[in-house]
Motif scaffolding. Structure first.
Motif, PDB file in Angstrom:
ATOM      1  N   MET A   1       0.848  -1.181   0.000  1.00 45.05           N
ATOM      2  CA  MET A   1       0.000   0.000   0.000  1.00 45.05           C
ATOM      3  C   MET A   1       0.893   1.244   0.000  1.00 45.05           C
ATOM      4  O   MET A   1       1.152   1.860   1.035  1.00 45.05           O
ATOM      5  CB  MET A   1      -0.918  -0.006   1.234  1.00 45.05           C
ATOM      6  N   ASP A   2       1.410   1.594  -1.165  1.00 44.97           N
ATOM      7  CA  ASP A   2       2.209   2.815  -1.292  1.00 44.97           C
ATOM      8  C   ASP A   2       1.275   4.019  -1.337  1.00 44.97           C
ATOM      9  O   ASP A   2       0.233   3.997  -2.021  1.00 44.97           O
ATOM     10  CB  ASP A   2       3.046   2.780  -2.568  1.00 44.97           C
ATOM     11  N   CYS A   3       1.635   5.069  -0.628  1.00 46.99           N
ATOM     12  CA  CYS A   3       0.775   6.238  -0.567  1.00 46.99           C
ATOM     13  C   CYS A   3       1.594   7.467  -0.208  1.00 46.99           C
ATOM     14  O   CYS A   3       2.792   7.385   0.073  1.00 46.99           O
ATOM     15  CB  CYS A   3      -0.346   6.023   0.457  1.00 46.99           C
TER      16      CYS A   3
ATOM     17  N   TYR B   1       2.985   1.099   3.474  1.00 45.69           N
ATOM     18  CA  TYR B   1       2.403   0.238   4.484  1.00 45.69           C
ATOM     19  C   TYR B   1       2.151  -1.132   3.862  1.00 45.69           C
ATOM     20  O   TYR B   1       1.975  -1.256   2.643  1.00 45.69           O
ATOM     21  CB  TYR B   1       1.085   0.812   4.998  1.00 45.69           C
ATOM     22  N   ILE B   2       2.118  -2.140   4.684  1.00 48.71           N
ATOM     23  CA  ILE B   2       1.745  -3.478   4.249  1.00 48.71           C
ATOM     24  C   ILE B   2       0.450  -3.858   4.947  1.00 48.71           C
ATOM     25  O   ILE B   2       0.363  -3.805   6.179  1.00 48.71           O
ATOM     26  CB  ILE B   2       2.836  -4.520   4.562  1.00 48.71           C
ATOM     27  N   GLN B   3      -0.547  -4.204   4.153  1.00 48.97           N
ATOM     28  CA  GLN B   3      -1.827  -4.637   4.687  1.00 48.97           C
ATOM     29  C   GLN B   3      -1.954  -6.145   4.496  1.00 48.97           C
ATOM     30  O   GLN B   3      -1.848  -6.640   3.380  1.00 48.97           O
ATOM     31  CB  GLN B   3      -2.986  -3.928   3.977  1.00 48.97           C
ATOM     32  N   PHE B   4      -2.175  -6.850   5.583  1.00 49.32           N
ATOM     33  CA  PHE B   4      -2.371  -8.288   5.494  1.00 49.32           C
ATOM     34  C   PHE B   4      -3.848  -8.605   5.343  1.00 49.32           C
ATOM     35  O   PHE B   4      -4.714  -7.927   5.921  1.00 49.32           O
ATOM     36  CB  PHE B   4      -1.807  -8.989   6.742  1.00 49.32           C
TER      37      PHE B   4
ATOM     38  N   ASN C   1       8.229 -10.997   8.258  1.00 50.04           N
ATOM     39  CA  ASN C   1       9.676 -10.912   8.090  1.00 50.04           C
ATOM     40  C   ASN C   1      10.038 -10.211   6.777  1.00 50.04           C
ATOM     41  O   ASN C   1      10.944  -9.378   6.733  1.00 50.04           O
ATOM     42  CB  ASN C   1      10.292 -12.312   8.110  1.00 50.04           C
ATOM     43  N   ASP C   2       9.305 -10.510   5.716  1.00 51.65           N
ATOM     44  CA  ASP C   2       9.563  -9.862   4.429  1.00 51.65           C
ATOM     45  C   ASP C   2       9.158  -8.393   4.436  1.00 51.65           C
ATOM     46  O   ASP C   2       9.649  -7.607   3.613  1.00 51.65           O
ATOM     47  CB  ASP C   2       8.816 -10.600   3.313  1.00 51.65           C
ATOM     48  N   ALA C   3       8.251  -8.010   5.341  1.00 56.48           N
ATOM     49  CA  ALA C   3       7.728  -6.637   5.379  1.00 56.48           C
ATOM     50  C   ALA C   3       8.424  -5.766   6.420  1.00 56.48           C
ATOM     51  O   ALA C   3       7.988  -4.646   6.675  1.00 56.48           O
ATOM     52  CB  ALA C   3       6.224  -6.674   5.663  1.00 56.48           C
ATOM     53  N   ARG C   4       9.503  -6.242   6.995  1.00 54.45           N
ATOM     54  CA  ARG C   4      10.094  -5.575   8.156  1.00 54.45           C
ATOM     55  C   ARG C   4      10.596  -4.160   7.865  1.00 54.45           C
ATOM     56  O   ARG C   4      10.755  -3.359   8.793  1.00 54.45           O
ATOM     57  CB  ARG C   4      11.230  -6.420   8.726  1.00 54.45           C
ATOM     58  N   ASP C   5      10.865  -3.826   6.594  1.00 56.84           N
ATOM     59  CA  ASP C   5      11.392  -2.498   6.280  1.00 56.84           C
ATOM     60  C   ASP C   5      10.312  -1.485   5.895  1.00 56.84           C
ATOM     61  O   ASP C   5      10.632  -0.366   5.473  1.00 56.84           O
ATOM     62  CB  ASP C   5      12.416  -2.597   5.145  1.00 56.84           C
ATOM     63  N   CYS C   6       9.050  -1.851   6.023  1.00 58.25           N
ATOM     64  CA  CYS C   6       7.972  -0.936   5.638  1.00 58.25           C
ATOM     65  C   CYS C   6       7.723   0.078   6.758  1.00 58.25           C
ATOM     66  O   CYS C   6       8.320   0.019   7.834  1.00 58.25           O
ATOM     67  CB  CYS C   6       6.699  -1.715   5.319  1.00 58.25           C
ATOM     68  N   ASP C   7       6.819   1.028   6.507  1.00 54.31           N
ATOM     69  CA  ASP C   7       6.512   2.080   7.484  1.00 54.31           C
ATOM     70  C   ASP C   7       5.428   1.671   8.474  1.00 54.31           C
ATOM     71  O   ASP C   7       5.082   2.452   9.363  1.00 54.31           O
ATOM     72  CB  ASP C   7       6.077   3.355   6.752  1.00 54.31           C
TER      73      ASP C   7
ATOM     74  N   MET D   1       2.385  -1.867   9.441  1.00 52.12           N
ATOM     75  CA  MET D   1       1.544  -2.960   8.967  1.00 52.12           C
ATOM     76  C   MET D   1       0.161  -2.825   9.601  1.00 52.12           C
ATOM     77  O   MET D   1       0.035  -2.337  10.734  1.00 52.12           O
ATOM     78  CB  MET D   1       2.144  -4.315   9.352  1.00 52.12           C
ATOM     79  N   TYR D   2      -0.858  -3.276   8.882  1.00 55.03           N
ATOM     80  CA  TYR D   2      -2.202  -3.242   9.444  1.00 55.03           C
ATOM     81  C   TYR D   2      -3.056  -4.322   8.816  1.00 55.03           C
ATOM     82  O   TYR D   2      -2.700  -4.929   7.801  1.00 55.03           O
ATOM     83  CB  TYR D   2      -2.840  -1.863   9.275  1.00 55.03           C
ATOM     84  N   LEU D   3      -4.202  -4.575   9.436  1.00 57.13           N
ATOM     85  CA  LEU D   3      -5.132  -5.576   8.919  1.00 57.13           C
ATOM     86  C   LEU D   3      -6.498  -5.374   9.563  1.00 57.13           C
ATOM     87  O   LEU D   3      -6.632  -4.668  10.579  1.00 57.13           O
ATOM     88  CB  LEU D   3      -4.613  -6.995   9.183  1.00 57.13           C
ATOM     89  N   TYR D   4      -7.484  -5.997   8.966  1.00 54.59           N
ATOM     90  CA  TYR D   4      -8.853  -6.004   9.478  1.00 54.59           C
ATOM     91  C   TYR D   4      -9.221  -7.448   9.758  1.00 54.59           C
ATOM     92  O   TYR D   4      -9.205  -8.287   8.852  1.00 54.59           O
ATOM     93  CB  TYR D   4      -9.821  -5.376   8.473  1.00 54.59           C
TER      94      TYR D   4
END
Length: 286
Positions: free
Chosen positions: A63-65, A74-77, A101-107, A109-112
């Motif tokens: 989720m680039d913004c 951001y990474i949304q699961f 682990n693959d998303a560790r460098d993002c700004d 993470m979130y999910l619903y």
């Protein structure tokens, strides 16, 4: 029991149909039209094969913004699912750990999550968070001037994307990626796109029982939301925004909670950003 983790395999002609079948079985979701239209590039499934059978999945959505002029990733699961006969084996835990682990460098993470599994995600550093939305009563007496733009062909979908890329996303944050958006617009919301000539704007919106729900707005410049609502005619008695507008003039803020859904975030940076974001646009929910 042989357990194998596979990821980013949607180009695989054997695994992709098995993933689609699992999504239909667990959630009733048909990913095939969206994938066939070429909009799945930002969608990254992490799946578990048990003795060669597609048994479980966790997907990561990029989720680039832009937030107040600053780039964010951001990474949304989402699409967290396990075939009934393979539940209890710890497959979701294994896949969440791999995806995080693959998303560790993002700004952030979130999910619903469904309320029934809200005790699961704190094990991975997620915390429950509140969301807020804007709304207002409308007193419009003008005839409808919005033009319906159905998303029923690939040509119309591509034309719509060209048009919104030439305009500004008036949401906070402004989304750069269109993958999840087009999942909705190639599916059950294909009839919810409108052109507003007065503002040279495109809107994703629906009207039910006098309530206009505005899901997205793309225009050359910032606009007054209540003025854009006038394009939908005098039958609109109230407007609800399913995104945070950059210009909330005339709108009232209220806490928002989706039925049987808990919003989780992970990361101090995202926790700070949520004070500005308030709520991610509904049509970016994976």
């Amino acid at each position: 029991m042989d357990i194998e983790t596979v990821k980013d395999y949607l180009s695989d002609n054997r695994l992709r149909p098995e993933f689609f079948d699992l999504a239909k079985e667990v959630f009733g979701i048909d990913f095939a039209p969206w994938y066939g239209a070429g909009f799945s590039t930002d969608y990254h499934p992490y799946s578990a094969l048990v003795n060669g059978v597609m048994a479980a999945n966790v997907s990561a959505n990029v989720m680039d913004c832009t937030l107040d002029g600053r780039s964010r990733r951001y990474i949304q699961f989402g699409t967290v699912m396990t075939k009934r006969e393979y539940r209890g084996l710890g497959l979701s835990r294994m896949l969440m750990e791999a995806a995080q682990n693959d998303a560790r460098d993002c700004d952030g993470m979130y999910l619903y999550a469904n309320d029934s599994v809200r005790e699961f995600y704190p094990r991975f550093g997620f915390t429950k968070a509140l969301e807020y939305r804007y709304g207002a009563d409308a007193a419009n007496r003008k005839p409808m001037s919005a033009d319906h733009v159905p998303m029923d062909t690939r040509e119309r979908q591509e034309r719509f994307l060209e048009q919104i890329r030439a305009r500004r996303d008036l949401a906070v944050p402004a989304m750069k990626r269109e993958s999840v958006l087009m999942f909705y617009l190639t599916g059950f919301m294909s009839g919810d796109v409108w052109y507003l000539p007065t503002h040279d704007a495109y809107a994703v919106a629906s009207i039910e029982d006098g309530v206009l729900t505005l899901f997205a707005l793309y225009a050359p410049r910032s606009v007054n939301i209540l003025e854009t609502a006038e394009a939908f005619g005098e039958k609109v008695k109230r407007i609800e925004l399913a995104f945070t507008p950059e210009n909330p003039a005339g709108l009232t803020l209220h806490e928002h909670k989706e039925e049987d859904t808990t919003f989780f975030i992970c990361g101090d940076g995202l926790a700070r950003d949520m004070k500005r974001i308030l709520a991610f646009p509904e049509i970016t929910h994976a």
